[in-house]
Design an enzyme around this catalytic site. Structure first.
Site, PDB file in Angstrom:
ATOM      1  N   TYR A 203      60.735  97.223  59.430  1.00 44.17           N
ATOM      2  CA  TYR A 203      61.811  98.179  59.150  1.00 44.17           C
ATOM      3  C   TYR A 203      62.117  98.966  60.421  1.00 44.17           C
ATOM      4  CZ  TYR A 203      61.256  97.089  54.259  1.00 44.17           C
ATOM      5  OH  TYR A 203      61.222  96.416  53.060  1.00 44.17           O
TER       6      TYR A 203
ATOM      7  N   ARG B 215      53.863  90.785  51.482  1.00 37.92           N
ATOM      8  CA  ARG B 215      54.991  91.090  50.598  1.00 37.92           C
ATOM      9  C   ARG B 215      56.023  89.970  50.724  1.00 37.92           C
ATOM     10  NH1 ARG B 215      57.916  95.255  48.566  1.00 37.92           N
ATOM     11  NH2 ARG B 215      57.350  93.870  46.883  1.00 37.92           N
TER      12      ARG B 215
ATOM     13  N   HIS C 189      62.431  90.330  50.558  1.00 35.85           N
ATOM     14  CA  HIS C 189      63.213  91.108  49.581  1.00 35.85           C
ATOM     15  C   HIS C 189      64.193  92.044  50.261  1.00 35.85           C
ATOM     16  CE1 HIS C 189      59.690  93.534  50.656  1.00 35.85           C
ATOM     17  NE2 HIS C 189      60.514  94.563  50.585  1.00 35.85           N
TER      18      HIS C 189
HETATM   19  C1  BEZ Z   1      58.286  97.844  50.943  1.00 35.59           C
HETATM   20  O1  BEZ Z   1      59.020  98.307  51.788  1.00 35.59           O
HETATM   21  O2  BEZ Z   1      58.729  96.994  50.231  1.00 35.59           O
HETATM   22  C2  BEZ Z   1      56.872  98.281  50.794  1.00 35.59           C
HETATM   23  C3  BEZ Z   1      56.022  98.194  51.854  1.00 35.59           C
HETATM   24  C4  BEZ Z   1      54.708  98.597  51.713  1.00 35.59           C
HETATM   25  C5  BEZ Z   1      54.263  99.069  50.493  1.00 35.59           C
HETATM   26  C6  BEZ Z   1      55.144  99.160  49.439  1.00 35.59           C
HETATM   27  C7  BEZ Z   1      56.453  98.742  49.576  1.00 35.59           C
HETATM   28 FE    FE Z   2      60.176  96.302  51.654  1.00 38.06          FE
END
Ligand code: BEZ
Ligand code: FE
Length: 287
Positions: free
Chosen positions: A163, A219, A222
Site C-alpha cells: 500500500y 492475504r 483483493h
Molecule cells: C488488508 O489491507 O487487507 C489487511 C492487511 C493486514 C491485515 C488486515 C487487513
Molecule cells: Fe488489503
C-alpha cells in the site's frame, strides 16, 4: 478499617474473584462486567501458560512496541486484532444483513479517510505500474433500486503487494486510492491496476511475533471498498480475485464466498463489474 481475612487471600485460586469483588454490581455488558470477564480470562491464561517474570516482561514489551508502531499511517493494533481473528469474529457476531446484501469484512490497517475525491473514470494508479484493471459497478438497495450519490472509497495494494502508506518514499501519495460518487443510475467506474496477493506486513512487532510462531501471513489478491450513503448501513468490504490460489488461507479470515469475483481478461488488461447491495440503516443503529 481492618481488611477481612478473604481480602488478603490473593492466590492462584482466588485472584480473579478478588479482582471482580472490588467492582460494583453491574448490568450485562457494562464496563465493570466486561472488565471482570477480561480479567478472569487473563488470569486463566496466566495459570495455564505459567510465564516466568522475564517472559511476562516480554509480553509488556511487545504491547509497548505495538503502541509505538501505531500512528496515523500505520495501525499496528488493528493488525493485531485482525491477525488474531478478533476483527472477523466481532464482524461475524454483528453481521445481521439479509443474505442478498453485500457483507462487511475486516477494514484492515491501511485505510485512509483523507482520500482525494475523483471524477468518475479517473485512473487511481498514479505510477502506472501494473496490469490495467477497469472497475465498474453499481450501488443499489435490496429491491434493486439504484442509490445515487453514494460515496465509494477504494484502496488497494500495488502490483508488488504494498500500500502507498507502507512505501511513502517509493509510491506517490494516494497511489491506488480514490473517492468517487455514484451517478443518477447508482453507477461508478474507474481505472486501476490488477492487485496481487501479499504477505501481511511482518516488519512490525505483530507480524514478527506471528512469523516467529509459524503463522501463515498471506492475504489473497483483493480490492478494498467502503460505500456510504445517507440512510444506509455503511459497507466496508473487500472484493477478491477468484483466480487467487490462496483464498482459503487468508491470514485474517476475511474471505467470504459472496465477495469472490472473476476478473475478466480484456485486451492487455482486465475488467471487473461489481454490484454493492446496501441495507437501510435500522433506527438508532450505527451507520
Ligand atoms: C488488508 O489491507 O487487507 C489487511 C492487511 C493486514 C491485515 C488486515 C487487513
Ligand atoms: Fe488489503
Amino acid at each position: 478499617m481492618t481488611p477481612g481475612p478473604m481480602a488478603l487471600n490473593f492466590s492462584e485460586a482466588t485472584s480473579h474473584d478478588m479482582f471482580a469483588q472490588r467492582l460494583p454490581p453491574s448490568r450485562d455488558n457494562s464496563l465493570p462486567q466486561v472488565l471482570a470477564a477480561a480479567v478472569t480470562h487473563l488470569h486463566t491464561l496466566i495459570r495455564e501458560v505459567r510465564p516466568t517474570q522475564a517472559e511476562w516482561r516480554q509480553v509488556i514489551e511487545f504491547l509497548t512496541d505495538v503502541g509505538h508502531a501505531s500512528d496515523e499511517r500505520r495501525q499496528e493494533w488493528v493488525l493485531l486484532s485482525d491477525l488474531l481473528g478478533a476483527s472477523a469474529l466481532v464482524e461475524e457476531i454483528n453481521s445481521r444483513r439479509p443474505k442478498t446484501a453485500t457483507p462487511n469484512t475486516v477494514r484492515g490497517p491501511f485505510f485512509r479517510a483523507d482520500v482525494p475525491q475523483l471524477a468518475l473514470g479517473s485512473n487511481i494508479s498514479l505510477d502506472g505500474i501494473g496490469e490495467t484493471l477497469d472497475v465498474s459497478g453499481r450501488a443499489q438497495d435490496l429491491d434493486g433500486d439504484p442509490i445515487a450519490n453514494a460515496e465509494i472509497i477504494t484502496w488497494q495494494a500495488n502490483a508488488q503487494g504494498f500500500y502507498e502508506n507502507q512505501q511513502p518514499d517509493l509510491q506517490p501519495e494516494f497511489n491506488l486510492r480514490g473517492g468517487f460518487r455514484t451517478d443518477s443510475d447508482g453507477r461508478f467506474h474507474y481505472r486501476t491496476i490488477k492487485p496481487c496477493g501479499y504477505g501481511v506486513p511482518d516488519d512490525g512487532p505483530v507480524g514478527k511475533l506471528l512469523r516467529q510462531a509459524g503463522y501463515p501471513l498471506r492475504r489473497p489478491a483483493h480490492l478494498h471498498f467502503m460505500i456510504k450513503a445517507p440512510g444506509f448501513e455503511t459497507i466496508t468490504t473487500h472484493i477478491y480475485d477468484g483466480s487467487d490460489p490462496h483464498l482459503a488461507e487468508d491470514a485474517i479470515f476475511a474471505v467470504k464466498p459472496e465477495l469472490v469475483r472473476t476478473f475478466e481478461p480484456r485486451g492487455k488488461g482486465w475488467l471487473l463489474d461489481l454490484t454493492f447491495v446496501m441495507v437501510r440503516a435500522r433506527q438508532g443503529a450505527e451507520i
